[in-house]
Enzyme design. Sequence first.
Site, mmCIF file in Angstrom:
data_model
loop_
_atom_site.group_PDB
_atom_site.id
_atom_site.type_symbol
_atom_site.label_atom_id
_atom_site.label_comp_id
_atom_site.label_asym_id
_atom_site.label_seq_id
_atom_site.Cartn_x
_atom_site.Cartn_y
_atom_site.Cartn_z
ATOM 1 N N LYS A 1 -0.273 11.470 5.531
ATOM 2 C CA LYS A 1 0.059 10.375 6.448
ATOM 3 C C LYS A 1 0.682 9.200 5.702
ATOM 4 O O LYS A 1 1.697 8.633 6.131
ATOM 5 C CB LYS A 1 -1.214 9.949 7.190
ATOM 6 N N LYS B 1 0.836 -1.204 0.000
ATOM 7 C CA LYS B 1 0.000 0.000 0.000
ATOM 8 C C LYS B 1 0.874 1.258 0.000
ATOM 9 O O LYS B 1 0.555 2.248 -0.665
ATOM 10 C CB LYS B 1 -0.923 0.011 1.203
#
Length: 293
Positions: free
Chosen positions: A238, A170
């Site tokens: 983030k 990811k």
Amino acid sequence: MSRIGFVGLGIMGTPMAANLVRAGHEVLGHDVDAGRVGQLVAAGGTAAGSVAAATEADVVVTMLPDSPQVEEVVLGPGGVLEHAKPGLLLVDASTIRPDVAERVAREAAERGVRALDAPVSGGEKGAVDGTLSIMVGGATGDVEAARPVLDVVGGTVVHVGPSGAGQTVKAANQLVVAGTYALVAEAIVLLEASGVDPAPALDVLAGGLAASRVLELKRASMIAREFTPGFRIDLHHKDMGIALAAARDAGVALPVTGVVAQLVAAARAQGLGALDHSALLMVLETISGRDYR
């Protein structure tokens, strides 16, 4: 069909949980926002008043903003592992640090819980359409056990390795997506500054080697400066931090990722954090003296 606890009913979690309801699963939904829970109930789900109540299930799916929330909800007092019965299948669809995913898997195994890290890509549209790309880390048998759930919310479900591998994949996904947004934004800035209509120009790009899902799905909204969030700049900021931390842990240099991460950070500094990540266009316009304000 399974009884599924779903914790985290945000932009992504609510449509994912609703798709599971439509597929015939019993879904117990919990979120700190009662309005989000109400949306799931309206779609046929059941409200769970606590994490403990959501854990009264065969499978628990968590879709939370960041590593601290996963640590709190899964590992903390009153969390999933405290209330889980042996054999529970825990699927964390959040995007978090790989080391946290590995810790969750270790502590889950000590409690007899099977844990998978299964972050998703595809944005709100993919969540609504049930076509998310899901990269899964964990034991092969546990991945197969989770497929009846994952196949409902995902169009591409791939077992990429052991615990933590899903989160590493990811991170790679997010650096590619952010980099693509930045380059599409630069293309729009160049085209407009040169007096070229970007709409037909990007149509041509989308049909050639420069084609991408970003161009396919976002070129019209970027040209129109429509930045309703499907995935917020704040969350991509983030994620870029996760990618850079993973690179540091792996001992590799990702110089382009570093530059793009700074562009994402600049977007937040400009007060754009709540907008869609395609709002990187605004940052590139500002750098070029073509202020969007």
